[in-house]
Design a protein around this motif. Sequence first.
Motif, short mmCIF file in Angstrom:
data_model
loop_
_atom_site.label_atom_id
_atom_site.label_comp_id
_atom_site.label_asym_id
_atom_site.label_seq_id
_atom_site.Cartn_x
_atom_site.Cartn_y
_atom_site.Cartn_z
N PRO A 16 45.31 -10.38 -11.18
CA PRO A 16 44.62 -10.00 -12.42
C PRO A 16 45.58 -9.37 -13.41
O PRO A 16 46.49 -8.65 -13.02
CB PRO A 16 43.58 -8.99 -11.95
CG PRO A 16 43.97 -8.60 -10.59
CD PRO A 16 45.11 -9.44 -10.12
N LEU A 17 45.39 -9.68 -14.64
CA LEU A 17 46.30 -9.21 -15.67
C LEU A 17 45.50 -8.21 -16.50
O LEU A 17 44.65 -8.58 -17.28
CB LEU A 17 46.67 -10.42 -16.51
CG LEU A 17 48.09 -10.47 -17.03
CD1 LEU A 17 48.45 -11.92 -17.21
CD2 LEU A 17 48.24 -9.70 -18.27
N GLY A 196 51.74 -7.64 -15.78
CA GLY A 196 51.59 -7.99 -17.18
C GLY A 196 52.04 -9.41 -17.50
O GLY A 196 52.02 -9.80 -18.66
N TYR A 197 52.44 -10.16 -16.48
CA TYR A 197 52.95 -11.50 -16.75
C TYR A 197 51.83 -12.49 -16.98
O TYR A 197 50.88 -12.57 -16.21
CB TYR A 197 53.81 -11.98 -15.58
CG TYR A 197 55.11 -11.25 -15.45
CD1 TYR A 197 56.12 -11.45 -16.38
CD2 TYR A 197 55.31 -10.33 -14.44
CE1 TYR A 197 57.33 -10.76 -16.28
CE2 TYR A 197 56.52 -9.62 -14.34
CZ TYR A 197 57.51 -9.86 -15.26
OH TYR A 197 58.69 -9.17 -15.16
N GLY A 198 51.96 -13.29 -18.01
CA GLY A 198 51.02 -14.38 -18.25
C GLY A 198 51.42 -15.58 -17.41
O GLY A 198 52.54 -15.65 -16.89
N THR A 224 43.10 -13.33 -16.00
CA THR A 224 43.49 -12.47 -17.12
C THR A 224 42.27 -11.76 -17.68
O THR A 224 41.26 -12.39 -17.99
CB THR A 224 44.16 -13.30 -18.22
OG1 THR A 224 45.28 -13.97 -17.66
CG2 THR A 224 44.63 -12.40 -19.36
N PHE A 225 42.38 -10.43 -17.79
CA PHE A 225 41.33 -9.64 -18.43
C PHE A 225 41.89 -9.03 -19.71
O PHE A 225 42.92 -8.38 -19.67
CB PHE A 225 40.86 -8.51 -17.51
CG PHE A 225 40.30 -8.97 -16.20
CD1 PHE A 225 39.02 -9.47 -16.12
CD2 PHE A 225 41.07 -8.89 -15.05
CE1 PHE A 225 38.51 -9.90 -14.91
CE2 PHE A 225 40.56 -9.32 -13.83
CZ PHE A 225 39.28 -9.83 -13.76
N GLY A 226 41.25 -9.27 -20.79
CA GLY A 226 41.61 -8.60 -22.04
C GLY A 226 40.67 -7.45 -22.28
O GLY A 226 39.75 -7.21 -21.50
#
Length: 236
Positions: A16-17, A196-198, A224-226
Amino acid sequence: SEQADMRGARLAPCLPLLLLAACWAGRADGHGVHPLSRIAIHRARVALDASAAVRASPKLLGSRGEDTAWVTVEFKIPRASDGDWIGVFSPSNFNASTCPGSHGSGPGPAICSAPIKYQFANYSSVYNRSGTGALKFQLINQRQDFSFGFFTGGLSNPALVAVSNRIVFANPKAPVYPRLALGKTWNEMTVTWTSGYGISEAHPFVEWGMKGSHPVHAPADTVTFGRESLCGRTCS
Ligand SMILES: *[C@@H]1O[C@H](CO)[C@@H](O)[C@H](O)[C@H]1NC(C)=O
Ligand SMILES: *[C@@H]1O[C@H](CO)[C@@H](O)[C@H](O)[C@H]1NC(C)=O
Ligand SMILES: *[C@@H]1O[C@H](CO)[C@@H](O)[C@H](O)[C@H]1NC(C)=O
């Protein structure tokens, strides 16, 4: 035994980001009111004052791989008052230019980010006499840089008088906080971590195996969570 379990293990990691900064920090106090909820950040005004200043050091955190660090924040103002406070912001660029869909002019909030921590300036013992003080804040690597806002007017009517330099972890994207869990079947194990890597920047995988034997590489998925995923409009 542990070894037998390991030999049968199939890893299903996921990555998870977590880009959220504003919604989770702090702890509820004994009265059920979250301390951060006392800050009326939507009412904050920007009233930068050249005679006030705030500075944070060191500028680079975690240079030896640490994912938490203490920073010292020094500040001064010509006239100290009990309602002065220091807020920690992450990402560091927290002023109007970051408001979604806004360009910092017209109606609407002046600051579209919320502090992840704060402390009253008078917590620094000489502040009310000298107008200068220093406070220490513990920060964790949460994959964004930090800056500190110096506010007057208390928590309910804050006015931003100075913004600090930005500080950053040496490797803000570093994978942190590994979590282990049992998988869906008896011979499966899940490793989850946060980085933090996409997906376009790095290929996440877990290397595992018996000590001394050839390691196995298990590929990982990225979720990925924004900030919109977690807060919605109320705190974005
Ligand atoms: C510091 O300021 C806060 C907020 O105004 C106040 O509640 C607190 O009593 C003050 N502390 C001291 C030591 O003066
Ligand atoms: C807001 O941020 C922008 C970009 O970092 C900067 O140019 C500007 O001076 C900032 N404004 C205030 C009020 O801090
Ligand atoms: C500063 O705060 C201390 C502790 O609360 C208090 O005893 C003192 O009177 C204050 N000084 C001024 C100038 O407000």
